[in-house]
Design a protein around this motif. Sequence first.
Motif, PDB file in Angstrom:
ATOM      1  N   VAL A 181       0.874  -1.174   0.000  1.00  0.00           N
ATOM      2  CA  VAL A 181       0.000   0.000   0.000  1.00  0.00           C
ATOM      3  C   VAL A 181       0.912   1.226   0.000  1.00  0.00           C
ATOM      4  N   ALA A 182       0.874   1.979  -1.100  1.00  0.00           N
ATOM      5  CA  ALA A 182       1.712   3.171  -1.232  1.00  0.00           C
ATOM      6  C   ALA A 182       0.818   4.407  -1.297  1.00  0.00           C
ATOM      7  N   ASP A 183       0.927   5.238  -0.281  1.00  0.00           N
ATOM      8  CA  ASP A 183       0.137   6.471  -0.219  1.00  0.00           C
ATOM      9  C   ASP A 183       0.834   7.416   0.740  1.00  0.00           C
ATOM     10  N   ASP A 184       0.878   8.684   0.386  1.00  0.00           N
ATOM     11  CA  ASP A 184       1.565   9.653   1.240  1.00  0.00           C
ATOM     12  C   ASP A 184       0.701  10.144   2.391  1.00  0.00           C
TER      13      ASP A 184
ATOM     14  N   GLU B 119       8.741   6.708  -4.116  1.00  0.00           N
ATOM     15  CA  GLU B 119      10.150   6.322  -4.076  1.00  0.00           C
ATOM     16  C   GLU B 119      10.392   5.220  -3.040  1.00  0.00           C
ATOM     17  N   GLN B 120       9.793   5.366  -1.863  1.00  0.00           N
ATOM     18  CA  GLN B 120       9.924   4.339  -0.827  1.00  0.00           C
ATOM     19  C   GLN B 120       9.289   3.029  -1.305  1.00  0.00           C
ATOM     20  N   ALA B 121       8.142   3.112  -1.970  1.00  0.00           N
ATOM     21  CA  ALA B 121       7.479   1.917  -2.494  1.00  0.00           C
ATOM     22  C   ALA B 121       8.376   1.192  -3.493  1.00  0.00           C
ATOM     23  N   LEU B 122       9.012   1.944  -4.366  1.00  0.00           N
ATOM     24  CA  LEU B 122       9.910   1.342  -5.357  1.00  0.00           C
ATOM     25  C   LEU B 122      11.089   0.640  -4.680  1.00  0.00           C
TER      26      LEU B 122
ATOM     27  N   PRO C 138       4.455  12.453  -3.496  1.00  0.00           N
ATOM     28  CA  PRO C 138       5.738  13.107  -3.763  1.00  0.00           C
ATOM     29  C   PRO C 138       6.785  12.098  -4.257  1.00  0.00           C
ATOM     30  N   LYS C 139       7.811  12.618  -4.852  1.00  0.00           N
ATOM     31  CA  LYS C 139       8.976  11.878  -5.348  1.00  0.00           C
ATOM     32  C   LYS C 139       8.651  11.075  -6.596  1.00  0.00           C
TER      33      LYS C 139
ATOM     34  N   LEU D 205       1.784   6.740 -11.500  1.00  0.00           N
ATOM     35  CA  LEU D 205       2.158   6.282 -12.842  1.00  0.00           C
ATOM     36  C   LEU D 205       3.673   6.151 -12.997  1.00  0.00           C
ATOM     37  N   GLN D 206       4.420   7.023 -12.359  1.00  0.00           N
ATOM     38  CA  GLN D 206       5.884   6.903 -12.394  1.00  0.00           C
ATOM     39  C   GLN D 206       6.334   5.640 -11.665  1.00  0.00           C
TER      40      GLN D 206
END
Length: 129
Positions: A11-14, A41-44, A62-63, A67-68
């Motif tokens: 789960v990636a969410d700021d 970035e942390q998720a990647l 952020p970061k 989509l990126q």
Amino acid sequence: MPYMQHLKVMVADDTSVSRMLLVDSLNAIGIKNIVLAGDGEQALQIMMASPCHIVFSDMNMPKLNGLQLLKALREFGPTKQCCFILVTGKGDRAMIEEGKKYGLNNFLAKPFTAVTLKAAIEAVTGKLV
């Protein structure tokens, strides 16, 4: 043992509230193996070290935005085939079409429920048991 118990989900969410809403819905449908990231970035970095089966990613982070993050995951061999579900407050058709170019599997519109979250997963993986 049910298939859901074997799934590892990112789960990636700021936003911490959004992360917890996703976690609560995943727990409600029986998915407990969940990894959290506070931005793209942390998720990647986490995915490159220890890939998950499914990624739920917010679009606006952020970061790296959603989509990126998706594009980066598709370019890295071990994460190339992970299921990627974009979570967005606006189901902008152009954004979804852009995501499909990178292999977006599905999207989940906010606000969501455990039922709609499960349906978004099952549309990609088939019936969860």
